[in-house]
Write a protein that holds these residues in place. Structure first.
Motif, PDB file in Angstrom:
ATOM      1  N   SER A   1       0.822  -1.199   0.000  1.00 33.93           N
ATOM      2  CA  SER A   1       0.000   0.000   0.000  1.00 33.93           C
ATOM      3  C   SER A   1       0.861   1.257   0.000  1.00 33.93           C
ATOM      4  N   VAL A   2       1.895   1.263   0.840  1.00 36.36           N
ATOM      5  CA  VAL A   2       2.822   2.399   0.881  1.00 36.36           C
ATOM      6  C   VAL A   2       3.532   2.557  -0.459  1.00 36.36           C
ATOM      7  N   ALA A   3       4.049   1.461  -0.981  1.00 37.56           N
ATOM      8  CA  ALA A   3       4.811   1.517  -2.232  1.00 37.56           C
ATOM      9  C   ALA A   3       3.947   1.988  -3.396  1.00 37.56           C
ATOM     10  N   GLU A   4       2.712   1.515  -3.469  1.00 35.90           N
ATOM     11  CA  GLU A   4       1.829   1.911  -4.560  1.00 35.90           C
ATOM     12  C   GLU A   4       1.479   3.399  -4.487  1.00 35.90           C
ATOM     13  N   THR A   5       1.386   3.920  -3.283  1.00 32.21           N
ATOM     14  CA  THR A   5       1.158   5.367  -3.125  1.00 32.21           C
ATOM     15  C   THR A   5       2.391   6.158  -3.560  1.00 32.21           C
ATOM     16  N   LEU A   6       3.555   5.712  -3.105  1.00 30.26           N
ATOM     17  CA  LEU A   6       4.785   6.458  -3.383  1.00 30.26           C
ATOM     18  C   LEU A   6       5.166   6.447  -4.855  1.00 30.26           C
ATOM     19  N   VAL A   7       4.923   5.345  -5.542  1.00 28.33           N
ATOM     20  CA  VAL A   7       5.340   5.270  -6.947  1.00 28.33           C
ATOM     21  C   VAL A   7       4.525   6.234  -7.803  1.00 28.33           C
ATOM     22  N   LYS A   8       3.304   6.552  -7.380  1.00 29.16           N
ATOM     23  CA  LYS A   8       2.503   7.539  -8.100  1.00 29.16           C
ATOM     24  C   LYS A   8       3.010   8.963  -7.853  1.00 29.16           C
ATOM     25  N   LEU A   9       3.464   9.205  -6.639  1.00 31.24           N
ATOM     26  CA  LEU A   9       3.919  10.545  -6.258  1.00 31.24           C
ATOM     27  C   LEU A   9       5.366  10.817  -6.652  1.00 31.24           C
ATOM     28  N   ASN A  10       6.182   9.741  -6.692  1.00 35.13           N
ATOM     29  CA  ASN A  10       7.617   9.883  -6.964  1.00 35.13           C
ATOM     30  C   ASN A  10       8.078   8.790  -7.932  1.00 35.13           C
ATOM     31  N   PRO A  11       7.681   8.857  -9.197  1.00 34.99           N
ATOM     32  CA  PRO A  11       8.042   7.785 -10.141  1.00 34.99           C
ATOM     33  C   PRO A  11       9.543   7.637 -10.350  1.00 34.99           C
ATOM     34  N   GLY A  12      10.311   8.674 -10.021  1.00 36.03           N
ATOM     35  CA  GLY A  12      11.762   8.589 -10.155  1.00 36.03           C
ATOM     36  C   GLY A  12      12.456   8.097  -8.903  1.00 36.03           C
ATOM     37  N   MET A  13      11.697   7.581  -7.969  1.00 34.12           N
ATOM     38  CA  MET A  13      12.228   7.152  -6.676  1.00 34.12           C
ATOM     39  C   MET A  13      12.889   5.781  -6.736  1.00 34.12           C
ATOM     40  N   THR A  14      13.898   5.577  -5.882  1.00 36.67           N
ATOM     41  CA  THR A  14      14.463   4.257  -5.619  1.00 36.67           C
ATOM     42  C   THR A  14      13.863   3.753  -4.313  1.00 36.67           C
ATOM     43  N   PHE A  15      13.252   2.574  -4.370  1.00 38.39           N
ATOM     44  CA  PHE A  15      12.583   1.994  -3.201  1.00 38.39           C
ATOM     45  C   PHE A  15      13.425   0.837  -2.685  1.00 38.39           C
ATOM     46  N   THR A  16      13.788   0.924  -1.411  1.00 38.28           N
ATOM     47  CA  THR A  16      14.615  -0.112  -0.790  1.00 38.28           C
ATOM     48  C   THR A  16      13.840  -0.757   0.348  1.00 38.28           C
ATOM     49  N   TYR A  17      13.696  -2.081   0.260  1.00 37.71           N
ATOM     50  CA  TYR A  17      12.896  -2.840   1.221  1.00 37.71           C
ATOM     51  C   TYR A  17      13.787  -3.772   2.032  1.00 37.71           C
ATOM     52  N   VAL A  18      13.615  -3.749   3.353  1.00 39.43           N
ATOM     53  CA  VAL A  18      14.374  -4.647   4.213  1.00 39.43           C
ATOM     54  C   VAL A  18      13.585  -5.935   4.395  1.00 39.43           C
ATOM     55  N   SER A  19      14.106  -6.990   3.816  1.00 39.60           N
ATOM     56  CA  SER A  19      13.473  -8.302   3.870  1.00 39.60           C
ATOM     57  C   SER A  19      14.215  -9.148   4.901  1.00 39.60           C
ATOM     58  N   GLY A  20      14.855 -10.217   4.492  1.00 42.79           N
ATOM     59  CA  GLY A  20      15.608 -11.017   5.448  1.00 42.79           C
ATOM     60  C   GLY A  20      16.259 -12.209   4.784  1.00 42.79           C
ATOM     61  N   ALA A  21      17.352 -12.685   5.341  1.00 42.13           N
ATOM     62  CA  ALA A  21      18.024 -13.877   4.822  1.00 42.13           C
ATOM     63  C   ALA A  21      17.078 -15.062   4.893  1.00 42.13           C
ATOM     64  N   GLY A  22      17.011 -15.822   3.800  1.00 39.97           N
ATOM     65  CA  GLY A  22      16.131 -16.980   3.762  1.00 39.97           C
ATOM     66  C   GLY A  22      14.779 -16.714   3.144  1.00 39.97           C
ATOM     67  N   THR A  23      14.563 -15.493   2.659  1.00 41.94           N
ATOM     68  CA  THR A  23      13.301 -15.156   1.998  1.00 41.94           C
ATOM     69  C   THR A  23      13.079 -16.074   0.797  1.00 41.94           C
ATOM     70  N   ASP A  24      11.844 -16.502   0.611  1.00 38.50           N
ATOM     71  CA  ASP A  24      11.495 -17.499  -0.410  1.00 38.50           C
ATOM     72  C   ASP A  24      10.866 -16.830  -1.629  1.00 38.50           C
ATOM     73  N   SER A  25      11.663 -16.617  -2.648  1.00 36.97           N
ATOM     74  CA  SER A  25      11.173 -15.959  -3.858  1.00 36.97           C
ATOM     75  C   SER A  25      10.165 -16.797  -4.631  1.00 36.97           C
ATOM     76  N   SER A  26      10.164 -18.110  -4.409  1.00 35.64           N
ATOM     77  CA  SER A  26       9.212 -18.983  -5.100  1.00 35.64           C
ATOM     78  C   SER A  26       7.803 -18.858  -4.526  1.00 35.64           C
TER      79      SER A  26
END
Length: 219
Positions: A94-119
Protein backbone atom coordinates in the motif's frame (compact mmCIF):
# COMPACT_ATOMS: atom_id res chain seq x y z
CA UNK A 1 19.22 13.06 -1.98
CA UNK A 2 15.93 13.50 -0.12
CA UNK A 3 14.85 10.40 1.81
CA UNK A 4 11.64 8.93 3.18
CA UNK A 5 12.16 6.46 6.03
CA UNK A 6 9.56 4.05 7.37
CA UNK A 7 10.23 2.10 10.56
CA UNK A 8 12.80 4.50 12.01
CA UNK A 9 12.29 3.28 15.58
CA UNK A 10 13.24 -0.34 14.82
CA UNK A 11 16.81 -1.59 14.93
CA UNK A 12 17.42 -1.40 11.18
CA UNK A 13 15.54 1.87 10.89
CA UNK A 14 17.60 3.42 13.69
CA UNK A 15 20.73 2.37 11.82
CA UNK A 16 19.59 3.83 8.52
CA UNK A 17 18.48 7.07 10.16
CA UNK A 18 21.83 7.49 11.89
CA UNK A 19 23.77 7.04 8.65
CA UNK A 20 21.44 9.35 6.72
CA UNK A 21 21.90 12.14 9.25
CA UNK A 22 25.68 11.71 9.05
CA UNK A 23 25.95 11.48 5.27
CA UNK A 24 26.50 14.82 3.48
CA UNK A 25 24.87 13.45 0.33
CA UNK A 26 21.55 13.09 2.16
CA UNK A 27 19.90 16.52 2.30
CA UNK A 28 16.68 15.76 4.17
CA UNK A 29 15.04 12.81 5.93
CA UNK A 30 11.32 12.48 6.56
CA UNK A 31 10.41 9.65 8.94
CA UNK A 32 6.89 8.24 8.93
CA UNK A 33 5.60 5.89 11.60
CA UNK A 34 3.23 5.31 14.47
CA UNK A 35 5.75 6.76 16.92
CA UNK A 36 8.31 9.56 16.77
CA UNK A 37 12.00 8.76 17.11
CA UNK A 38 12.57 11.39 19.77
CA UNK A 39 15.55 12.73 17.84
CA UNK A 40 16.23 16.29 16.74
CA UNK A 41 18.43 17.23 13.77
CA UNK A 42 18.43 20.00 11.13
CA UNK A 43 17.94 17.39 8.37
CA UNK A 44 15.17 15.50 10.16
CA UNK A 45 11.42 15.94 9.94
CA UNK A 46 8.94 13.46 11.44
CA UNK A 47 5.33 12.59 10.70
CA UNK A 48 3.45 10.45 13.20
CA UNK A 49 0.70 8.63 11.32
CA UNK A 50 -1.31 5.79 12.84
CA UNK A 51 -2.74 4.14 9.72
CA UNK A 52 0.18 3.28 7.46
CA UNK A 53 -2.10 1.41 5.08
CA UNK A 54 -3.79 4.69 4.18
CA UNK A 55 -1.46 7.61 3.53
CA UNK A 56 -4.06 9.82 1.84
CA UNK A 57 -4.14 12.28 4.76
CA UNK A 58 -0.41 12.96 4.44
CA UNK A 59 0.02 12.44 0.69
CA UNK A 60 0.76 16.14 0.24
CA UNK A 61 3.94 15.69 2.28
CA UNK A 62 5.29 12.72 0.32
CA UNK A 63 6.32 14.23 -3.01
CA UNK A 64 9.81 15.32 -4.02
CA UNK A 65 11.74 12.38 -2.59
CA UNK A 66 14.53 10.47 -4.30
CA UNK A 67 14.59 7.35 -2.12
CA UNK A 68 12.45 5.41 0.32
CA UNK A 69 14.03 3.14 2.91
CA UNK A 70 11.27 0.82 4.10
CA UNK A 71 12.50 -0.74 7.34
CA UNK A 72 9.16 -1.51 8.94
CA UNK A 73 8.63 -5.10 10.02
CA UNK A 74 7.57 -7.52 12.74
CA UNK A 75 8.56 -10.99 13.88
CA UNK A 76 6.27 -13.78 12.69
CA UNK A 77 6.58 -15.62 16.01
CA UNK A 78 3.15 -16.58 17.30
CA UNK A 79 1.34 -14.92 14.40
CA UNK A 80 -1.08 -16.46 11.92
CA UNK A 81 -0.19 -16.17 8.25
CA UNK A 82 -3.18 -13.89 7.71
CA UNK A 83 -2.12 -11.43 10.40
CA UNK A 84 1.56 -11.54 9.40
CA UNK A 85 0.64 -10.93 5.77
CA UNK A 86 -1.57 -7.98 6.73
CA UNK A 87 1.41 -6.24 8.31
CA UNK A 88 4.28 -7.46 6.16
CA UNK A 89 2.67 -7.49 2.71
CA UNK A 90 -0.45 -5.33 2.79
CA UNK A 91 1.07 -2.28 4.47
CA UNK A 92 4.28 -2.45 2.42
CA UNK A 93 2.51 -2.68 -0.93
CA UNK A 94 0.00 0.00 0.00
CA UNK A 95 2.82 2.40 0.88
CA UNK A 96 4.81 1.52 -2.23
CA UNK A 97 1.83 1.91 -4.56
CA UNK A 98 1.16 5.37 -3.13
CA UNK A 99 4.79 6.46 -3.38
CA UNK A 100 5.34 5.27 -6.95
CA UNK A 101 2.50 7.54 -8.10
CA UNK A 102 3.92 10.55 -6.26
CA UNK A 103 7.62 9.88 -6.96
CA UNK A 104 8.04 7.79 -10.14
CA UNK A 105 11.76 8.59 -10.16
CA UNK A 106 12.23 7.15 -6.68
CA UNK A 107 14.46 4.26 -5.62
CA UNK A 108 12.58 1.99 -3.20
CA UNK A 109 14.62 -0.11 -0.79
CA UNK A 110 12.90 -2.84 1.22
CA UNK A 111 14.37 -4.65 4.21
CA UNK A 112 13.47 -8.30 3.87
CA UNK A 113 15.61 -11.02 5.45
CA UNK A 114 18.02 -13.88 4.82
CA UNK A 115 16.13 -16.98 3.76
CA UNK A 116 13.30 -15.16 2.00
CA UNK A 117 11.50 -17.50 -0.41
CA UNK A 118 11.17 -15.96 -3.86
CA UNK A 119 9.21 -18.98 -5.10
CA UNK A 120 6.45 -18.21 -2.56
CA UNK A 121 5.93 -21.99 -2.22
CA UNK A 122 8.24 -23.07 0.59
CA UNK A 123 7.28 -24.46 4.00
CA UNK A 124 8.30 -21.38 5.97
CA UNK A 125 5.35 -19.00 6.34
CA UNK A 126 7.35 -15.83 6.94
CA UNK A 127 9.69 -16.60 4.03
CA UNK A 128 6.77 -17.09 1.62
CA UNK A 129 5.14 -13.82 2.68
CA UNK A 130 8.42 -11.92 2.41
CA UNK A 131 9.00 -13.52 -1.00
CA UNK A 132 5.64 -12.37 -2.31
CA UNK A 133 6.27 -8.90 -0.92
CA UNK A 134 9.62 -8.70 -2.70
CA UNK A 135 8.22 -10.04 -5.97
CA UNK A 136 5.33 -7.59 -6.08
CA UNK A 137 7.51 -4.63 -5.12
CA UNK A 138 9.82 -5.42 -8.03
CA UNK A 139 6.84 -5.24 -10.42
CA UNK A 140 6.10 -1.61 -9.53
CA UNK A 141 7.41 1.09 -11.91
CA UNK A 142 9.92 2.73 -9.59
CA UNK A 143 13.16 4.03 -11.05
CA UNK A 144 14.72 1.09 -9.19
CA UNK A 145 13.86 -1.22 -6.29
CA UNK A 146 16.21 -3.24 -4.11
CA UNK A 147 15.50 -6.02 -1.66
CA UNK A 148 17.91 -6.19 1.28
CA UNK A 149 18.23 -9.60 2.94
CA UNK A 150 20.45 -9.19 6.00
CA UNK A 151 21.12 -12.14 8.28
CA UNK A 152 22.56 -11.38 11.71
CA UNK A 153 22.97 -7.67 12.43
CA UNK A 154 25.25 -6.50 15.22
CA UNK A 155 23.98 -3.14 16.59
CA UNK A 156 26.55 -0.37 16.98
CA UNK A 157 26.58 3.30 18.03
CA UNK A 158 23.72 3.03 20.53
CA UNK A 159 21.31 1.29 18.15
CA UNK A 160 18.99 -0.96 20.15
CA UNK A 161 16.51 -3.73 19.49
CA UNK A 162 12.93 -3.02 20.55
CA UNK A 163 12.69 -6.65 21.71
CA UNK A 164 14.02 -6.79 25.27
CA UNK A 165 15.26 -10.38 24.99
CA UNK A 166 17.20 -9.66 21.81
CA UNK A 167 18.70 -6.52 23.32
CA UNK A 168 19.85 -8.48 26.37
CA UNK A 169 21.58 -11.00 24.10
CA UNK A 170 23.29 -8.21 22.15
CA UNK A 171 24.64 -6.70 25.37
CA UNK A 172 26.06 -10.06 26.46
CA UNK A 173 27.57 -10.76 23.03
CA UNK A 174 29.07 -7.30 22.42
CA UNK A 175 32.64 -8.27 23.44
CA UNK A 176 32.53 -11.01 20.80
CA UNK A 177 31.38 -8.81 17.88
CA UNK A 178 34.82 -8.66 16.19
CA UNK A 179 35.16 -12.44 16.35
CA UNK A 180 31.66 -13.02 14.98
CA UNK A 181 32.30 -10.67 12.06
CA UNK A 182 35.54 -12.47 11.26
CA UNK A 183 34.15 -15.99 11.51
CA UNK A 184 30.85 -15.37 9.73
CA UNK A 185 31.53 -12.71 7.06
CA UNK A 186 28.76 -14.02 4.79
CA UNK A 187 25.98 -14.12 7.37
CA UNK A 188 26.76 -11.41 9.95
CA UNK A 189 27.09 -7.67 9.41
CA UNK A 190 26.74 -4.52 11.50
CA UNK A 191 24.00 -1.93 11.76
CA UNK A 192 26.39 0.69 10.41
CA UNK A 193 27.19 -1.36 7.30
CA UNK A 194 23.51 -1.95 6.58
CA UNK A 195 22.77 1.77 6.77
CA UNK A 196 25.75 2.69 4.63
CA UNK A 197 24.90 0.04 2.03
CA UNK A 198 21.33 1.26 1.69
CA UNK A 199 22.47 4.82 1.07
CA UNK A 200 25.09 3.66 -1.42
CA UNK A 201 22.59 1.60 -3.39
CA UNK A 202 20.06 4.44 -3.46
CA UNK A 203 22.69 6.83 -4.79
CA UNK A 204 24.60 4.60 -7.20
CA UNK A 205 22.42 1.56 -7.88
CA UNK A 206 23.56 -2.05 -7.75
CA UNK A 207 24.13 -4.87 -10.22
CA UNK A 208 21.18 -6.94 -8.96
CA UNK A 209 17.89 -6.17 -7.22
CA UNK A 210 18.35 -8.66 -4.37
CA UNK A 211 21.16 -7.90 -1.93
CA UNK A 212 22.03 -10.88 0.22
CA UNK A 213 23.72 -10.87 3.61
CA UNK A 214 26.99 -11.93 1.95
CA UNK A 215 26.92 -8.76 -0.20
CA UNK A 216 26.53 -6.29 2.66
CA UNK A 217 30.10 -6.43 3.95
CA UNK A 218 31.54 -5.53 0.53
CA UNK A 219 30.12 -2.03 0.07
Amino acid sequence: MNVLLFGATGMVGQSVLRECLLDPQVKTVLTIGRNATGQSHPKLRELVHANLQDLSAIAGDLSGYDACFFCLGVSSAGMSEEKYKAITYDITLSVAETLVKLNPGMTFTYVSGAGTDSSEKGRSMWARVKGKTENDLLKLPFKAAYMFRPGGILPLHGVKSKTKLYQAVYIIMKPFYPVLEKWFPNSITTSEKVGRAMIKVALDGYAKPTIESSDLNHF
